[in-house]
Write an enzyme that holds these catalytic residues in place. Sequence first.
Site, PDB file in Angstrom:
ATOM      1  N   GLU A   1      56.293 -22.917 -49.926  1.00  0.00           N
ATOM      2  CA  GLU A   1      56.185 -23.846 -51.051  1.00  0.00           C
ATOM      3  C   GLU A   1      56.839 -23.310 -52.326  1.00  0.00           C
ATOM      4  OE1 GLU A   1      52.872 -26.146 -53.842  1.00  0.00           O
ATOM      5  OE2 GLU A   1      52.197 -25.002 -52.112  1.00  0.00           O
TER       6      GLU A   1
ATOM      7  N   LYS B   1      57.381 -27.122 -48.112  1.00  0.00           N
ATOM      8  CA  LYS B   1      56.605 -27.938 -49.050  1.00  0.00           C
ATOM      9  C   LYS B   1      57.223 -27.741 -50.429  1.00  0.00           C
ATOM     10  CE  LYS B   1      52.044 -28.673 -51.107  1.00  0.00           C
ATOM     11  NZ  LYS B   1      50.588 -28.423 -51.026  1.00  0.00           N
TER      12      LYS B   1
END
Length: 338
Positions: free
Chosen positions: A177, A219
Site C-alpha cells: 500500500e 492497494k
Amino acid sequence: MDKALLNTTARALVARKKGILAADESLRSTSQRFAPINLPHTEENRRAYRDMMFTAPGLEEFISGVIMFDESIRQKAHDGRPFPDFFRSKGILSGIKVDTGFIDMAGFPGDKISEGLDGLRVRLEEYKKLGAVFAKWRAVILIDKNNPSRACIEANAWQLARYAAICQEMDVVPVVEPDVNMTGSHTLERDEEVTTWILNEMVNQFFKQNVFLEGLLVKTNMILPGRDCPVQADIPAVAEASLRVLKRTIPSAIPGVVFLSGGQGTQISTARLDAMNKIGGFPWELSYSYLRSMADPAFAIWKGKPQNVDAAQKELYRRGKLLSAAREGQYSPEMENS
C-alpha cells in the site's frame, strides 16, 4: 514459496463482486473514533465495535477478506470463536497489518518512512498460526513544495518490496500500500505525477527483489487533488487519471488493485470506483479495500450501544451491497435511497 497458493489466495481476495474490509485501525485511530461519542476506549469496547462489523449477517456476500490489527486478530466474536475462525466459517480470508506505523524520515524533513521489517518473519509465523493468510504494509507519501524527495520514494519502494518478498517466503499474500496522502493543496496533476513515481519505483523493486507478481495485490490511492486545493476534480476526471496511472505502472501479471478510501466521503468514493469500472478495459481486477467509506455509516448508528447492533449491521450490509455494485460498474446515486 508456494506460488500456486499465493496466486489462488490473491485471486480470491479480488473475487468478482467483492472487496476487502480494512479494519486494521490502530489504538490511536480507535481512540479518535470513540472520543466524539464519549465511548470509553477499553479493550472490550474495541472488541464490541469490531464484532458489530465482523459478524454482520451476509457480509461474506461483499467481503472477501478482512485486514485486522495485532489486537483484533487475537479477539473473539460474541459466540466465543476467535475472529479468524469466525471468518473461516463464512469463507472470508483473514489478513493482518504488519507495518508498525510511520515516522519522520531522518535527514529529509517532511518525508515519512514506515517501520516493522525487523522481526517480520517471526511475527508472520505467529500471525499464520492465528489464521492470517494475507498481510498489509502501508507507506505514506506526503506532497508539499519540496516533498516527496527521491530518497523518500526509493526508501519506501524498497521497503514495500522487501516486505512483499518476506511475506511470500512465508506463503502469505502481501498487499502493498503506497498511499499518496490527500493532505495538502497539491493539484490532481501533481498527485498523478507523484503516484506514478512511487508505483514505478515500487514495481522496479519487485523485479530487483524477485517478488512474485502473480502472488500479491496493490492497494493505492485514487488520483485526487489535495484536500485544500482550490480546484477539485469531478468524478470522470478522477476515474480517468487513476486508470491512466495504473495502466502506466501496474503489470498485468498482478491479479488486482484495490483502492483505499481515506479522506473521501462515503458516496463519492463509491461513485469514483464505479466510474472506473464502467470505463473498464484493464487487465487486473479493480476493487476496494475500504473502512471509513464502508463502516462509518454503521458506526454512526451503533454508537457503542448493544441495542443498535442490528440496525448498524443492516446499514453495513447495505453499504457493502452498494460497493459491490460499484465494483462491477453497476452503481448509480439513486441506489443510495433504496
